[in-house]
Write an enzyme that holds these catalytic residues in place. Structure first.
Site, mmCIF file in Angstrom:
data_model
loop_
_atom_site.group_PDB
_atom_site.id
_atom_site.type_symbol
_atom_site.label_atom_id
_atom_site.label_comp_id
_atom_site.label_asym_id
_atom_site.label_seq_id
_atom_site.Cartn_x
_atom_site.Cartn_y
_atom_site.Cartn_z
ATOM 1 N N ASP A 198 0.834 -1.194 0.000
ATOM 2 C CA ASP A 198 0.000 0.000 0.000
ATOM 3 C C ASP A 198 0.878 1.257 0.000
ATOM 4 O OD1 ASP A 198 -2.623 1.216 0.347
ATOM 5 O OD2 ASP A 198 -1.956 1.762 2.352
ATOM 6 N N GLU B 242 13.374 -15.388 -0.627
ATOM 7 C CA GLU B 242 13.604 -16.627 0.122
ATOM 8 C C GLU B 242 12.408 -17.560 0.019
ATOM 9 O OE1 GLU B 242 14.586 -15.828 4.192
ATOM 10 O OE2 GLU B 242 15.793 -14.091 3.604
#
Ligand code: BGC
Ligand code: MG
Length: 508
Positions: free
Chosen positions: A212, A246
């Site tokens: 956002d 990751e």
């Protein structure tokens, strides 16, 4: 709860979002499971079959975190839990597990720009007082003059000054409501906490985040100065990306409010930028073509896919933007084909597949803080946030088992329910389903480059260079001849190889 290994393997060739259909669920308004008139996580879970039928690849959930709801959840008091209004962590886990079983990924909204004023950090900043370490996590400043003037003249996006004075006389910055104090991104706790939040949800199986106010973070590093391309912002996006990498196959989508602000699309920053150029374009072939061309050139050279959006929870729904009534509906249907024919990622906003218009709500029903705080100068966003009509002949149309809904639902939506439209082959929902199915499976949708045909004034036709799909749009008031090709789908009835006004067609 990580995604099964086959997803990671596919990613070697192409990420899952390459041409994904993402569906934004405005959680308050999608489906209510507990009768309180507010949508919730169990409600979303109960409607996964519908989303699968529609052909959705990924859900984007708006904030469901504990919040005083000063901005309907965009004021987050704890980013690593679920507000009781929407369920609990078990409900979240159930939703992710079941969505995965339906072949649907779950992405969530991150709100890194600010917290709620109820966040323990802000509470302790207020209590600890001027000059305290706790205040450093936010943007507290002394006022001008005798201290009673805001530190600068910034206005909040919701109207009024972007600064609010505390009891001890200092001011704090809030780009949105006073209940949404802006974080100080130069403070190490702030990125540290965001990393915890990312891992928390990635470990629970989410496939990515919408960041956002991704560009609004610009005032964070050092002294406030919005609109500048701060290195600090690149650093934040790199940090987010490092964690995501990751977890193979997880997406960072930036909410970019300013056109041309795709500068955070870099190999080690955002994967995608939410692009609102189609929202801004009127129903006019030249304006739409310009929006498409600008969007394509904004991502050209970044390696990122373009993204397309006609609606979200902050803007007037397209049926109403295009004039409302039958014409608004025809135009919205035409624009759905224009959008779904384009290469890249499409974001649908819940209810647009039903052709819902904005609802003209009575003032007493309005809940949007932007409208309230701006002294009614800025339009309320409630009209596009009215709960979805599922079935039956009167409000609440299966949205809730209760009698109340958080915003009133218009009785006229009787003809727009999911139930009604599923049965009608000419409905807007059927059009979306058909178009999404073709987009998914038909070879004509291959290729990322567009060619534009010559077309009469007020019309356009583009062609996908790879697969050969053509899409023609007529925004004039008279029929025009269809371009060559075999008809795949049209947004409205055609006659004698003519494309009527307010209509689009796909040909191959
Ligand atoms: C959201 C709005 C919200 C604002 C403040 C925006 O990006 O889409 O609904 O009011 O952020 O958090
Ligand atoms: Mg509920």
């Amino acid at each position: 709860m990580r995604h099964p290994p086959e997803h990671a393997e596919q990613r070697v060739y192409r990420s899952w979002w390459h041409d994904a259909l993402c569906y934004q669920v405005y959680i308050r308004s999608f489906a209510d499971s507990d009768g309180d008139g507010v949508g919730d996580l169990e409600g979303v879970r109960s409607r996964l079959g519908y989303l699968e039928l529609l052909g959705v690849d990924a859900l984007g959930l708006t904030p469901f975190y504990p919040s005083p709801m000063a901005d309907h959840g965009y004021d987050v008091a704890n980013p690593r839990d679920v507000d009781r209004l929407f369920g609990d962590l078990d409900a979240f886990d159930r939703l992710v597990t079941e969505a995965t079983a339906h072949g649907i990924r779950v992405t969530i909204d991150l709100v890194p720009n600010h917290t709620s004023a109820a966040h323990p950090w802000f509470q302790s900043a207020l209590l600890s007082g001027r000059g305290s370490a706790a205040r450093e996590r936010y943007l507290f400043r002394d006022g001008g003059g005798d201290g009673s003037v805001p530190p600068n003249n910034w206005v909040s996006a919701f109207g009024g000054p972007a600064w609010t004075r505390t009891q001890d006389g200092q001011w704090y910055l809030h780009l949105f409501a006073p209940e949404q104090p802006d974080l100080n991104w130069a403070h190490p706790d702030v990125p540290g906490d965001l990393i915890r939040t990312l891992r928390f949800w990635l470990d629970r199986g989410v496939s990515g985040f919408r960041v956002d106010v991704a560009n609004g973070l610009a005032e964070l590093a050092g002294e406030p100065d919005p609109g500048r391309d701060h290195d600090g912002v690149h650093e934040i996006h790199r940090m987010i990306r490092k964690v995501l990498d990751e977890y193979p196959g997880s997406l960072a989508l930036g909410q970019i409010q300013v056109a041309g602000d795709e500068r955070y699309l870099r190999p080690d920053e955002l994967h995608l930028a939410d692009n609102v150029q189609l929202v801004a374009a009127e129903f006019d072939a030249d304006a739409v073509r310009r929006a498409i061309e600008e969007s394509l050139s904004a991502v050209a050279g970044t390696g990122a896919q373009p993204t397309w959006t006609l609606a979200n929870h902050d803007v007037v729904r397209q049926v109403s933007r295009y004039g409302g009534g039958a014409a608004g509906t025809r135009r919205a249907r035409a624009m759905a084909l224009v959008e779904l024919g384009l290469p890249g990622v499409v974001h649908l906003y819940n209810g647009e597949e039903l052709g819902l218009p904005d609802v003209d709500l009575p003032e007493a029903a309005l809940r949007d803080p932007r409208w309230k705080r701006s002294g009614h100068r800025l339009p309320a966003r409630d009209g596009c946030r009215v709960p979805l009509p599922w079935e039956g002949t009167e409000p609440p149309f299966g949205f809730t088992d209760g009698t109340r809904t958080w915003l009133p639902m218009p009785p006229e939506w009787m003809v727009l329910t999911v139930e009604q439209q599923l049965e009608d082959p000419d409905s807007t929902l059927s059009l979306y389903r058909h178009a999404i199915e073709l987009r998914r499976r038909h070879p004509a949708f291959a290729g990322s480059t567009l060619d534009w045909f010559g077309a009469p004034a007020g019309c356009f036709a583009y062609r996908r260079r790879g697969g050969g799909l053509s899409c023609a749009l007529n925004t004039t008031s008279a029929p025009v001849p269809l371009p060559p090709g075999e008809l795949l789908l049209a947004s409205g009835p055609l006659a004698d190889r003519m494309l009527p006004p307010d209509t689009a067609a796909w040909l191959v």
